[in-house]
Design an enzyme around this catalytic site. Sequence first.
Site, PDB file in Angstrom:
ATOM      1  N   SER A  50       0.865  -1.195   0.000  1.00 23.13           N
ATOM      2  CA  SER A  50       0.000   0.000   0.000  1.00 23.13           C
ATOM      3  C   SER A  50       0.897   1.239   0.000  1.00 23.13           C
ATOM      4  O   SER A  50       2.063   1.165   0.429  1.00 23.13           O
ATOM      5  CB  SER A  50      -0.882   0.004   1.247  1.00 23.13           C
ATOM      6  N   ASP A  85      -1.097  -1.533  -3.930  1.00 26.21           N
ATOM      7  CA  ASP A  85      -2.429  -1.804  -3.372  1.00 26.21           C
ATOM      8  C   ASP A  85      -3.134  -0.485  -3.032  1.00 26.21           C
ATOM      9  O   ASP A  85      -2.551   0.363  -2.331  1.00 26.21           O
ATOM     10  CB  ASP A  85      -2.241  -2.650  -2.095  1.00 26.21           C
ATOM     11  N   HIS A  86      -4.340  -0.285  -3.550  1.00 27.39           N
ATOM     12  CA  HIS A  86      -5.150   0.913  -3.250  1.00 27.39           C
ATOM     13  C   HIS A  86      -4.397   2.219  -3.505  1.00 27.39           C
ATOM     14  O   HIS A  86      -4.305   3.078  -2.615  1.00 27.39           O
ATOM     15  CB  HIS A  86      -5.638   0.897  -1.793  1.00 27.39           C
ATOM     16  N   ASP A 106      -7.313   2.811  -7.131  1.00 21.74           N
ATOM     17  CA  ASP A 106      -8.520   2.773  -6.298  1.00 21.74           C
ATOM     18  C   ASP A 106      -9.236   4.122  -6.380  1.00 21.74           C
ATOM     19  O   ASP A 106      -8.868   5.083  -5.701  1.00 21.74           O
ATOM     20  CB  ASP A 106      -8.132   2.453  -4.852  1.00 21.74           C
ATOM     21  N   GLY A 180      -9.987  -4.920   7.606  1.00 23.07           N
ATOM     22  CA  GLY A 180      -9.792  -4.980   9.058  1.00 23.07           C
ATOM     23  C   GLY A 180     -10.635  -6.080   9.682  1.00 23.07           C
ATOM     24  O   GLY A 180     -10.996  -7.047   9.023  1.00 23.07           O
ATOM     25  N   HIS A 208     -11.279  -8.205  -1.542  1.00 25.46           N
ATOM     26  CA  HIS A 208     -10.457  -7.518  -0.533  1.00 25.46           C
ATOM     27  C   HIS A 208     -10.996  -7.845   0.859  1.00 25.46           C
ATOM     28  O   HIS A 208     -12.118  -8.333   1.004  1.00 25.46           O
ATOM     29  CB  HIS A 208     -10.524  -6.002  -0.761  1.00 25.46           C
TER      30      HIS A 208
HETATM   31  O1  G3H Z   1      -5.987  -4.553   0.131  1.00 26.03           O
HETATM   32  C1  G3H Z   1      -5.759  -5.221   1.139  1.00 26.03           C
HETATM   33  C2  G3H Z   1      -6.721  -6.158   1.663  1.00 26.03           C
HETATM   34  O2  G3H Z   1      -7.975  -5.897   1.214  1.00 26.03           O
HETATM   35  C3  G3H Z   1      -6.519  -6.582   3.086  1.00 26.03           C
HETATM   36  O3  G3H Z   1      -7.689  -6.600   3.873  1.00 26.03           O
HETATM   37  O4  G3H Z   1      -6.589  -6.365   6.079  1.00 26.03           O
HETATM   38  O5  G3H Z   1      -8.959  -6.978   5.910  1.00 26.03           O
HETATM   39  O6  G3H Z   1      -7.210  -8.596   5.224  1.00 26.03           O
HETATM   40  P1  G3H Z   1      -7.601  -7.176   5.352  1.00 26.03           P
HETATM   41 ZN    ZN Z   2      -8.000  -3.862   0.091  1.00 24.58          ZN
END
Ligand code: G3H
Ligand code: ZN
Length: 286
Positions: A50, A85-86, A106, A180, A208
């Site tokens: 990220s 990521d994102h 994103d 989360g 995700h």
């Molecule tokens: O982009 C990352 C993921 O969507 C991680 O999600 O922390 O809930 O496993 P998580």
């Molecule tokens: Zn994610």
Amino acid sequence: MEIQNLNQTLKKIKEENYAILHININNLEWAKFVLLATKEANLDIILGASPSAIKYMGGYKTVVNLVNGLIQDLEIKTNVILHLDHGNYNDCINAINAGFKSIMYDGSKEDFETNILNTKKIVNIAKKMDITVEAEVGRIGLDISKNKSLDIQKTNIEDAKKLANTGIDLLAVAIGNIHGQYESNWKGLDFELLDKLNQEIKIPLVLHGASGIKEDDIKKAIKLGIKKINFNTELQIANAKALNDFLKNNNFLENKNYNPRILYANSNQAIYKCTLDLLNKYGKKN
Ligand code: G3H
Ligand code: ZN
């Protein structure tokens, strides 16, 4: 070997009922122990980074060099995809310039027209450089500890079709999933919506926020078109718990326990074990 885009891996998994694992990396130890688990399982892997984790680790170039170095030194023979990521628009450009071969734009916090417009621009740049692109439609929720105002917006099928038509390689969908920890009263994944999306959208779909979702539900989601599953929180909790246990059971001033190679030995093993468990559950041998 060096970092790859997602093309080869997606080709392999497109017609089959398994998914590629995306594990977020947070530091050197994370990247190393996820890759060691990957080597043991002999499977391809996506290392998700990220923008905030990239900043924490020093920057885009550092992360590219770190992962390429580990691939060589650890002699990883399967495909390793380093994936932004994102990212927002600028994050995507920074990742491309630093050598990432796979990115996620994103635009879920933008209005839909801006999301489409920016996704098209990113695809245009990325395709010329053989970089794979993921985009998001709707909005994946945040857990209770985060900002409630950015709550979940399930994916609209017509919007999903439009975003899929921009030329992206993967589409992240909002089907009740959140980032989360899930609350005990969480309603679960919307399989009906996933099924409809899978029938309408011809590119691989991404789940995700997979941490905390029951194994059977993830396997059902894979059968309904999910080809990439993202985990971060599950590993972070396993890592933190192992460190906490070590410090509860050991005096950090004794036996050189303050040496990071001793202090973090168990928490590193937790990353390895958690990754290997996930790969064994959801991956498939090459
Ligand atoms: O982009 C990352 C993921 O969507 C991680 O999600 O922390 O809930 O496993 P998580
Ligand atoms: Zn994610």
